[in-house]
Design a protein around this motif. Structure first.
Motif, PDB file in Angstrom:
ATOM      1  N   GLU A  43      65.700   8.525  46.384  1.00  0.00           N
ATOM      2  CA  GLU A  43      64.544   9.125  45.716  1.00  0.00           C
ATOM      3  C   GLU A  43      65.013   9.662  44.364  1.00  0.00           C
ATOM      4  O   GLU A  43      65.892  10.529  44.315  1.00  0.00           O
ATOM      5  N   PRO A  44      64.456   9.167  43.265  1.00  0.00           N
ATOM      6  CA  PRO A  44      64.847   9.692  41.951  1.00  0.00           C
ATOM      7  C   PRO A  44      64.501  11.177  41.838  1.00  0.00           C
ATOM      8  O   PRO A  44      63.408  11.598  42.198  1.00  0.00           O
ATOM      9  N   LEU A  45      65.477  11.963  41.339  1.00  0.00           N
ATOM     10  CA  LEU A  45      65.267  13.404  41.160  1.00  0.00           C
ATOM     11  C   LEU A  45      65.263  13.817  39.698  1.00  0.00           C
ATOM     12  O   LEU A  45      64.528  14.719  39.317  1.00  0.00           O
ATOM     13  N   ASP A  46      66.123  13.204  38.897  1.00  0.00           N
ATOM     14  CA  ASP A  46      66.304  13.690  37.539  1.00  0.00           C
ATOM     15  C   ASP A  46      66.957  12.606  36.692  1.00  0.00           C
ATOM     16  O   ASP A  46      67.713  11.776  37.202  1.00  0.00           O
ATOM     17  N   ASN A  47      66.637  12.617  35.396  1.00  0.00           N
ATOM     18  CA  ASN A  47      67.376  11.813  34.429  1.00  0.00           C
ATOM     19  C   ASN A  47      67.483  12.640  33.159  1.00  0.00           C
ATOM     20  O   ASN A  47      66.517  13.250  32.724  1.00  0.00           O
ATOM     21  N   THR A  48      68.695  12.694  32.638  1.00  0.00           N
ATOM     22  CA  THR A  48      68.993  13.528  31.479  1.00  0.00           C
ATOM     23  C   THR A  48      69.925  12.756  30.566  1.00  0.00           C
ATOM     24  O   THR A  48      70.803  12.035  31.035  1.00  0.00           O
ATOM     25  N   ARG A  49      69.732  12.957  29.281  1.00  0.00           N
ATOM     26  CA  ARG A  49      70.604  12.292  28.315  1.00  0.00           C
ATOM     27  C   ARG A  49      71.393  13.338  27.552  1.00  0.00           C
ATOM     28  O   ARG A  49      70.857  14.372  27.144  1.00  0.00           O
ATOM     29  N   SER A  50      72.680  13.051  27.362  1.00  0.00           N
ATOM     30  CA  SER A  50      73.545  13.892  26.551  1.00  0.00           C
ATOM     31  C   SER A  50      74.390  12.946  25.701  1.00  0.00           C
ATOM     32  O   SER A  50      75.206  12.196  26.243  1.00  0.00           O
ATOM     33  N   GLY A  51      74.152  12.957  24.407  1.00  0.00           N
ATOM     34  CA  GLY A  51      74.855  12.000  23.545  1.00  0.00           C
ATOM     35  C   GLY A  51      74.472  10.593  23.943  1.00  0.00           C
ATOM     36  O   GLY A  51      73.294  10.274  24.097  1.00  0.00           O
ATOM     37  N   ASP A  52      75.473   9.740  24.167  1.00  0.00           N
ATOM     38  CA  ASP A  52      75.188   8.356  24.542  1.00  0.00           C
ATOM     39  C   ASP A  52      75.244   8.113  26.053  1.00  0.00           C
ATOM     40  O   ASP A  52      75.204   6.985  26.515  1.00  0.00           O
ATOM     41  N   ILE A  53      75.303   9.198  26.847  1.00  0.00           N
ATOM     42  CA  ILE A  53      75.367   9.091  28.310  1.00  0.00           C
ATOM     43  C   ILE A  53      74.010   9.457  28.907  1.00  0.00           C
ATOM     44  O   ILE A  53      73.394  10.452  28.520  1.00  0.00           O
ATOM     45  N   THR A  54      73.570   8.670  29.874  1.00  0.00           N
ATOM     46  CA  THR A  54      72.379   9.004  30.640  1.00  0.00           C
ATOM     47  C   THR A  54      72.810   9.345  32.054  1.00  0.00           C
ATOM     48  O   THR A  54      73.499   8.558  32.707  1.00  0.00           O
ATOM     49  N   MET A  55      72.451  10.534  32.504  1.00  0.00           N
ATOM     50  CA  MET A  55      72.772  10.970  33.860  1.00  0.00           C
ATOM     51  C   MET A  55      71.547  10.750  34.739  1.00  0.00           C
ATOM     52  O   MET A  55      70.448  11.205  34.402  1.00  0.00           O
ATOM     53  N   LEU A  56      71.748  10.076  35.852  1.00  0.00           N
ATOM     54  CA  LEU A  56      70.694   9.828  36.833  1.00  0.00           C
ATOM     55  C   LEU A  56      71.064  10.544  38.127  1.00  0.00           C
ATOM     56  O   LEU A  56      72.215  10.459  38.569  1.00  0.00           O
ATOM     57  N   ARG A  57      70.103  11.224  38.726  1.00  0.00           N
ATOM     58  CA  ARG A  57      70.354  11.927  39.992  1.00  0.00           C
ATOM     59  C   ARG A  57      69.335  11.434  41.010  1.00  0.00           C
ATOM     60  O   ARG A  57      68.143  11.383  40.738  1.00  0.00           O
ATOM     61  N   PHE A  58      69.843  11.081  42.197  1.00  0.00           N
ATOM     62  CA  PHE A  58      69.005  10.571  43.293  1.00  0.00           C
ATOM     63  C   PHE A  58      69.289  11.344  44.568  1.00  0.00           C
ATOM     64  O   PHE A  58      70.439  11.675  44.849  1.00  0.00           O
ATOM     65  N   ARG A  59      68.266  11.581  45.373  1.00  0.00           N
ATOM     66  CA  ARG A  59      68.427  12.103  46.726  1.00  0.00           C
ATOM     67  C   ARG A  59      68.551  10.901  47.655  1.00  0.00           C
ATOM     68  O   ARG A  59      67.819   9.917  47.515  1.00  0.00           O
ATOM     69  N   VAL A  60      69.466  11.000  48.611  1.00  0.00           N
ATOM     70  CA  VAL A  60      69.605   9.950  49.623  1.00  0.00           C
ATOM     71  C   VAL A  60      68.567  10.210  50.698  1.00  0.00           C
ATOM     72  O   VAL A  60      68.527  11.301  51.274  1.00  0.00           O
ATOM     73  N   ARG A  61      67.722   9.238  50.927  1.00  0.00           N
ATOM     74  CA  ARG A  61      66.707   9.366  51.986  1.00  0.00           C
ATOM     75  C   ARG A  61      67.369   9.110  53.328  1.00  0.00           C
ATOM     76  O   ARG A  61      68.051   8.117  53.510  1.00  0.00           O
ATOM     77  N   LYS A  62      67.126  10.020  54.243  1.00  0.00           N
ATOM     78  CA  LYS A  62      67.772   9.904  55.563  1.00  0.00           C
ATOM     79  C   LYS A  62      66.754   9.662  56.646  1.00  0.00           C
ATOM     80  O   LYS A  62      65.633   9.970  56.542  1.00  0.00           O
TER      81      LYS A  62
END
Length: 180
Positions: A161-180
């Motif tokens: 499940e997508p939780l967050d996406n953030t950009r810092s400089g040229d990096i994109t951070m993606l955060r996901f919850r694992v569905r159980k």
């Protein structure tokens, strides 16, 4: 989307990845990560880290890179291995137990902060056994063509499940919850 979940005591698979899906290049080369990602890129992630669990292969790669990296200061480090080194490393605890016990040990050391899991094999073992709460991916703007894949081909489907996406400089951070 928002929120990074600082200090919530989760088990988080944490890794940098090339745009073509590799977490290390040919020969486990990872210099490309340090060219783009520093501990200051997403300081909230470092602040949330209470302990780290890695496999022996990741530990060995990190030792080779140590001269060029900023030291890890996110709490105790644990290395899951079949064979601890002949010369102990006082900066880490070597574990020779099963993955469930290793996660429990490292998670206890993390306290109310996150346990960061790095390395392809250890992360896959954690995912296979349902031990992971979230996956955090730093997408680095590079194509490697070959190397160590994000997950092994043997890993079964895991829904996220997508939780967050953030950009810092040229990096994109993606955060996901694992569905159980």
């Amino acid at each position: 989307m928002g929120g990074t979940g600082i200090g919530t005591g989760k088990v988080v698979v944490n890794r940098a990845m090339s745009l073509d899906g590799f977490i290390a290049g040919r020969g486990h080369e990872m210099g490309w990560v340090g060219e783009h990602l520093t501990p200051d890129t997403f300081p909230e992630v470092m602040a949330a880290a209470g302990a780290m669990l890695v496999g022996r292969g990741t530990y060995e790669v990190a030792k080779r890179m140590a001269a060029q990296d900023t030291p890890y200061d996110g709490g105790p480090q644990f290395v899951l291995t079949h064979e601890p080194p002949d010369e102990p490393d006082p900066t880490v605890t070597f574990l020779t137990c099963g993955i469930e016990e290793a996660v429990a040990t490292a998670r206890a050391a993390a306290g109310d902060k996150d346990l960061e899991v790095l390395g392809a094999d250890v992360a896959a073992q954690c995912l296979e056994r349902g031990l992971v709460d979230e996956i955090l991916v730093y997408v680095v703007p590079v194509l490697l063509g070959d190397g160590v894949r994000f997950t092994p081909p043997s890993l079964d489907r895991i829904d996220l499940e997508p939780l967050d996406n953030t950009r810092s400089g040229d990096i994109t951070m993606l955060r996901f919850r694992v569905r159980k």
